[in-house]
Motif scaffolding. Structure first.
Motif, short mmCIF file in Angstrom:
data_model
loop_
_atom_site.label_atom_id
_atom_site.label_comp_id
_atom_site.label_asym_id
_atom_site.label_seq_id
_atom_site.Cartn_x
_atom_site.Cartn_y
_atom_site.Cartn_z
N ILE A 55 8.49 12.08 -22.53
CA ILE A 55 8.80 11.66 -23.87
C ILE A 55 8.38 10.27 -23.93
N SER A 56 7.49 10.02 -24.89
CA SER A 56 7.06 8.74 -25.48
C SER A 56 7.90 8.27 -26.62
N THR A 57 8.31 7.04 -26.54
CA THR A 57 9.09 6.43 -27.64
C THR A 57 8.34 5.34 -28.40
N ILE A 107 9.22 6.93 -21.91
CA ILE A 107 8.50 5.90 -21.98
C ILE A 107 9.16 5.12 -22.93
N GLY A 108 9.63 3.93 -22.56
CA GLY A 108 10.13 2.90 -23.63
C GLY A 108 11.58 2.81 -23.58
N THR A 109 12.36 1.39 -23.45
CA THR A 109 13.67 1.63 -23.30
C THR A 109 14.44 1.01 -24.63
N GLY A 110 13.72 1.12 -25.67
CA GLY A 110 14.39 0.84 -26.93
C GLY A 110 15.57 1.85 -27.08
N ALA A 132 15.65 5.88 -35.46
CA ALA A 132 15.38 5.64 -34.07
C ALA A 132 16.52 6.74 -33.36
N LEU A 133 17.64 6.72 -33.66
CA LEU A 133 18.65 7.48 -33.02
C LEU A 133 18.24 9.09 -33.44
N ASN A 134 17.91 9.26 -34.80
CA ASN A 134 17.80 10.61 -35.19
C ASN A 134 16.61 11.23 -34.29
N SER A 135 15.42 10.49 -34.17
CA SER A 135 14.52 11.12 -33.37
C SER A 135 15.10 11.41 -31.84
N ALA A 136 15.84 10.57 -31.33
CA ALA A 136 16.51 10.88 -29.90
C ALA A 136 17.41 12.24 -30.06
N LEU A 137 18.03 12.31 -31.11
CA LEU A 137 18.87 13.22 -31.02
C LEU A 137 18.04 14.79 -31.31
N ASP A 138 17.04 14.83 -32.21
CA ASP A 138 16.29 15.68 -32.33
C ASP A 138 15.55 16.26 -31.09
N ILE A 139 15.06 15.46 -30.23
CA ILE A 139 14.36 15.86 -28.94
C ILE A 139 15.26 16.34 -28.03
N ARG A 149 12.36 -6.58 -20.11
CA ARG A 149 13.48 -6.40 -20.79
C ARG A 149 14.02 -4.95 -21.42
N LEU A 150 15.08 -4.89 -21.41
CA LEU A 150 15.37 -3.60 -22.38
C LEU A 150 15.41 -3.90 -24.00
N GLY A 151 15.26 -2.75 -24.45
CA GLY A 151 15.48 -2.94 -26.03
C GLY A 151 14.44 -2.87 -27.12
N GLY A 152 13.31 -2.90 -26.50
CA GLY A 152 12.04 -2.70 -27.33
C GLY A 152 12.18 -3.57 -28.41
#
Length: 337
Positions: A155-157, A10-13, A323-330, A37-40
């Motif tokens: 995954i909710s962002t 959920i979310g395209t940021g 934001a990137l670190n959270s994606a890497l962790d999950i 749109r994309l990007g959040g």
């Protein structure tokens, strides 16, 4: 070979697109985005970033990603004196050196576009505002205003407050999870940002860096925002200033700061993130006295629904790096499933 499991993001940021990119080989992914749109919170207009814009030398993961996407970085202009905009008048002073920062040429939307280009276009669904998430014994169902989607994991962002207030959960969120989410400020949820284009970057010729600190407003903090082909300044709206009729207020401030040079204004871009219903809640409107201490590890539905984003990151929370670190962790967590 085991069949792929289904994953809804959920979310395209930045967090959502990076998570999709990292997990696309292991999962059948569906991306849901409430906006058109994309990007959040990444928003670029005519090459100007109206959301986040800076990266710093110590932020290794976002710098690596920018290089991988073959995007160009340029150093933030800080050479010269600063101005203090006070009730007693405008004063010039030599500001202390700041940590070197950089911006992406063309704006951060280029990073979003580069990430999206690595994903199949048919997995991205815009205008799908999520209203309910429910868990059964085997699957997780995500309902939007228009459709229903089922997956093994979700995954909710969304920023924690938004995820808590805007979505219903069955079963309900645990009380401690809900409390933590509501207590976590939404980064940029209180912010309004303006970019002012000029015919030329006259402040550089005057030995000014473009940095302005103001107690008068409407912009409380101003920096150079020039690109390769456009002269510009950007500023954050002072927390106590109304965004009503902001353009005329900004023009008056530019006239106070730069006298007749203010006549060189060619365009003003403004975004008040407090008014963005997918970026801010009523709890975020007061503003922040300091950078929050971020870092959360939140899940629901027996660890089949995860909450990530820059506010959840223990490292560089609130920044693009977070934001990137959270994606890497999950991604690491779900790749091991």
């Amino acid at each position: 070979m085991m069949p792929k499991k289904d994953l809804i993001i959920i979310g395209t940021g930045l967090s959502g697109l990076c998570a999709a990119r990292l997990l696309r080989d292991k999962y059948n992914i569906t991306l849901l985005e409430a906006r058109d749109r994309l990007g959040g919170r990444i928003l670029t207009q005519e090459g100007h970033d109206l959301g986040p814009s800076w990266v710093w030398p110590h932020q290794n993961n976002i710098l690596r990603l920018i290089r991988e996407c073959k995007l160009e970085l340029f150093t933030q202009y800080t050479k010269g004196d600063a101005l203090y905009d006070s009730p007693g008048g405008v004063q010039r002073f030599q500001s202390p050196p700041s940590a070197p920062s950089a911006r992406v040429a063309g704006g951060l939307q280029r990073l979003i576009e580069a990430l999206a280009s690595t994903l199949p276009s048919d997995i991205i669904h815009l205008n799908e505002e999520v209203t309910k998430i429910s868990c059964s014994a085997q699957r997780v169902r995500v309902e939007t205003v228009r459709a229903k989607f089922d997956a093994d994991y979700v995954i909710s962002t969304l920023a924690p407050r938004l995820a808590c207030e805007n979505i219903r959960y069955e079963p309900p969120l645990d009380a401690d999870v809900r409390q933590k989410m509501l207590q976590t400020p939404t980064w940029m949820g209180h912010t309004a940002k303006c970019v002012i284009e000029f015919q030329e970057a006259f402040w550089k010729e005057q030995g000014l860096s473009g940095f302005v600190f103001s107690h008068v407003g409407p912009l409380g903090e101003i920096h150079d925002a020039s690109t390769k082909d456009k002269a510009a300044l950007f500023g954050f709206l002072h927390p106590k200033t109304s965004s009503h009729d902001i353009e005329s207020q900004v023009k008056e401030q530019m006239k106070r700061l730069f006298a007749d040079k203010s006549e060189q204004i060619t365009k003003i871009y403004c975004t008040d993130w407090k008014e963005e219903r997918f970026s801010s809640t009523r709890h975020d409107h007061q503003g922040l006295a300091e950078h929050p201490s971020y870092g959360l590890k939140l899940s629901h539905c027996d660890e089949r629904l995860f909450f990530i984003g820059t506010e959840t990151a223990y490292d560089n929370g609130g920044y693009l790096e977070g934001a990137l670190n959270s994606a890497l962790d999950i991604a690491k967590r779900l790749k091991d499933d």
